[in-house]
Design an enzyme around this catalytic site. Structure first.
Site, short mmCIF file in Angstrom:
data_model
loop_
_atom_site.label_atom_id
_atom_site.label_comp_id
_atom_site.label_asym_id
_atom_site.label_seq_id
_atom_site.Cartn_x
_atom_site.Cartn_y
_atom_site.Cartn_z
N ASP A 47 0.84 -1.18 0.00
CA ASP A 47 0.00 0.00 0.00
C ASP A 47 0.88 1.24 0.00
O ASP A 47 1.43 1.63 1.03
CB ASP A 47 -0.90 -0.01 1.24
N TYR A 52 3.95 9.26 0.44
CA TYR A 52 4.89 8.56 1.31
C TYR A 52 6.34 8.78 0.84
O TYR A 52 7.28 8.48 1.57
CB TYR A 52 4.58 7.06 1.38
N LYS A 81 -1.90 5.90 -4.45
CA LYS A 81 -2.96 6.89 -4.18
C LYS A 81 -2.64 8.22 -4.87
O LYS A 81 -1.46 8.60 -4.97
CB LYS A 81 -3.09 7.14 -2.68
N HIS A 114 -6.75 9.72 -2.35
CA HIS A 114 -6.19 9.63 -0.99
C HIS A 114 -7.07 10.35 0.03
O HIS A 114 -7.41 9.80 1.08
CB HIS A 114 -4.77 10.22 -1.00
N LYS A 274 1.96 -1.62 8.90
CA LYS A 274 3.33 -1.27 8.51
C LYS A 274 4.27 -1.64 9.64
O LYS A 274 3.96 -1.42 10.82
CB LYS A 274 3.40 0.24 8.24
N1 LIG Z 1 -5.34 6.36 3.36
C1 LIG Z 1 -4.77 7.04 4.32
O1 LIG Z 1 -5.05 8.25 4.54
C2 LIG Z 1 -3.77 6.36 5.23
C3 LIG Z 1 -3.41 6.96 6.44
C4 LIG Z 1 -2.52 6.29 7.28
C5 LIG Z 1 -2.01 5.06 6.89
N2 LIG Z 1 -2.37 4.51 5.70
C6 LIG Z 1 -1.81 3.21 5.25
O2 LIG Z 1 -2.01 2.25 6.27
C7 LIG Z 1 -0.76 1.68 6.65
C8 LIG Z 1 -0.81 1.28 8.11
O3 LIG Z 1 -1.10 2.36 8.95
P1 LIG Z 1 -0.03 3.08 9.85
O4 LIG Z 1 1.31 3.00 9.21
O5 LIG Z 1 -0.57 4.42 10.18
O6 LIG Z 1 -0.04 2.32 11.18
P2 LIG Z 1 -0.09 0.88 11.81
O7 LIG Z 1 0.24 -0.16 10.83
O8 LIG Z 1 -1.35 0.82 12.57
O9 LIG Z 1 1.05 1.01 12.91
C9 LIG Z 1 2.39 1.14 12.64
C10 LIG Z 1 3.09 1.30 13.98
O10 LIG Z 1 2.94 0.12 14.75
C11 LIG Z 1 4.22 -0.48 15.01
N3 LIG Z 1 4.04 -1.94 14.84
C12 LIG Z 1 3.84 -2.60 13.68
N4 LIG Z 1 3.64 -3.91 13.91
C13 LIG Z 1 3.74 -4.09 15.25
C14 LIG Z 1 3.63 -5.22 16.08
N5 LIG Z 1 3.38 -6.43 15.58
N6 LIG Z 1 3.81 -5.05 17.42
C15 LIG Z 1 4.07 -3.81 17.93
N7 LIG Z 1 4.16 -2.69 17.18
C16 LIG Z 1 4.00 -2.83 15.85
C17 LIG Z 1 5.14 0.14 13.99
O11 LIG Z 1 6.46 0.21 14.48
P3 LIG Z 1 7.67 -0.57 13.75
O12 LIG Z 1 7.71 -0.10 12.33
O13 LIG Z 1 8.86 -0.17 14.54
O14 LIG Z 1 7.36 -2.04 13.87
C18 LIG Z 1 4.55 1.52 13.84
O15 LIG Z 1 4.94 2.33 14.96
C19 LIG Z 1 0.23 2.80 6.29
O16 LIG Z 1 1.56 2.35 6.24
C20 LIG Z 1 -0.31 3.27 4.99
O17 LIG Z 1 0.05 2.39 3.94
C21 LIG Z 1 -3.26 5.14 4.87
#
Ligand SMILES: NC(=O)c1ccc[n+]([C@@H]2O[C@H](COP(=O)([O-])OP(=O)(O)OC[C@H]3O[C@@H](n4cnc5c(N)ncnc54)[C@H](OP(=O)(O)O)[C@@H]3O)[C@@H](O)[C@H]2O)c1
Length: 323
Positions: A47, A52, A81, A114, A274
């Protein structure tokens, strides 16, 4: 251990892995290796987004995996996006082509709007990714592009084969209902912030009623936004430490992260966690092989605070798209 990730069938017939890898905040210098290792671990969906700033590096990881015979292009599901400064009808196709060139592929499996807000065009030669501010510093300038005209451009890039599926992100119920009045092609997916503090049950119901698959982003709630120095995230108890999540994780011999992801996947919602750590990205893929009990799912849903973190004003950006 090989993990079998199920596929969901989209309303256009395309099949999408239910668990993918999110690329926001994956550093440029590690991104190619992270993508390569994620493919090795079993991830097939990535994604990405213009915003990004790592589409070139993500594409390098993909190219290396294909060159080494780990996968073929058609085994992967690449999502990107459209950033909001490219919402004008005439800007959509050129920027899609630039993003495809950055990735080094000739089609996206899924391309999303997006955010449902149009900003004034900033040429890639001026600044890329452009970010929220027209002047690169503090000025929000809107464009007159309607969401209808941007969606029409999406329908056209799909016809041209630049994106196999098209969808939207960060839309609410009112915007979806409006979109249904003009869309010739219904969005295949809706990507939204979705975690136990921000459940949005009726938005999910509305999407489902119209055959639109929902993808959850920021499944771990505040965790992702702490990295952005967001006060409201720092002031909110971590879901990983929440007694309800911990209790359920212990009962299943899983990590809190896996429980948070299973809470979504078990209800038919896709996830795109992520992680910059190999160990964590590995565990995040194994989130469809165990089942929570109905009352556990309900207990998690009951943590809802209607608390959305990913709001521009929470980063000090004066754009009132979610006002
Ligand atoms: N459409 C939109 O507007 C939008 C907005 C936000 C995000 N997104 C997409 O959604 C994806 C995921 O969302 P996100 O990046 O905001 O957050 P997320 O996946 O909810 O959380 C990432 C955080 O959690 C930690 N983490 C990951 N796996 C873990 C585990 N198994 N145990 C403990 N901690 C863990 C990561 O640290 P480490 O990396 O150190 O493991 C990072 O700090 C994004 O990368 C992006 O592709 C889209």
């Amino acid at each position: 251990m090989a993990v079998n990730v199920p596929y969901v069938t989209l309303n256009d017939g395309n099949k999408m892995p239910q668990v993918g890898f999110g690329l926001w905040k994956v550093d440029n210098d590690t991104c190619a290796d992270t993508v390569y290792n994620a493919i090795k671990t079993g991830y097939r969906l990535f994604d990405g987004a213009c915003d990004y700033g790592n589409e070139v590096e993500a594409g390098q990881g993909v190219a290396r995996a294909i060159k080494d015979g780990l996968v073929k292009r058609e085994d992967l599901f690449i999502v990107s996006k459209l950033w909001q400064s490219f919402h004008d009808y005439d800007q959509v196709e050129p920027i899609t082509k630039k993003q495809l060139a950055d990735w080094g592929v000739d089609y996206f499996d899924l391309y999303l709007i997006h955010f449902p807000v149009a900003l004034k065009y900033v040429a890639p030669e001026t600044r890329y990714p452009p970010g929220w501010f027209y002047d690169g510093e503090s000025k929000i300038e809107h464009s007159n592009a309607s969401l209808e005209s941007t969606w029409r451009a999406f329908e056209d890039i799909q016809k041209k084969g630049l994106a196999k599926s098209i969808g939207i992100s960060n839309y609410n119920g009112a915007l979806l209902l409006d979109l249904f009045t003009y869309a010739k092609v219904k969005p295949a997916t809706l990507q939204i912030e979705h975690h136990p503090y921000y459940v949005q049950p009726y938005l999910i119901k509305l999407a489902e009623q119209h055959g639109i698959k929902v993808t959850a982003y920021s499944s771990f709630g505040p965790q992702s936004f702490i990295e952005c120095d967001m006060k409201v995230a720092a002031d909110t108890p971590l879901l990983f430490d929440h007694p309800v999540i911990k209790k359920i994780a212990e009962a299943h011999g899983k990590t809190p992260a896996q429980v948070l992801l299973r809470w979504s996947t078990q209800r038919g919602i896709s996830v795109i966690p992520k992680s910059n750590s190999q160990n964590r990205l590995q565990q995040n893929l194994d989130v469809t092989s165990f089942d929570l009990k109905d009352n556990e799912i309900q207990e998690i849903s009951d943590l809802d605070k209607n608390l959305k973190f990913n709001v521009p004003t929470n980063y000090g950006i004066p754009c009132y798209v979610f006002a």
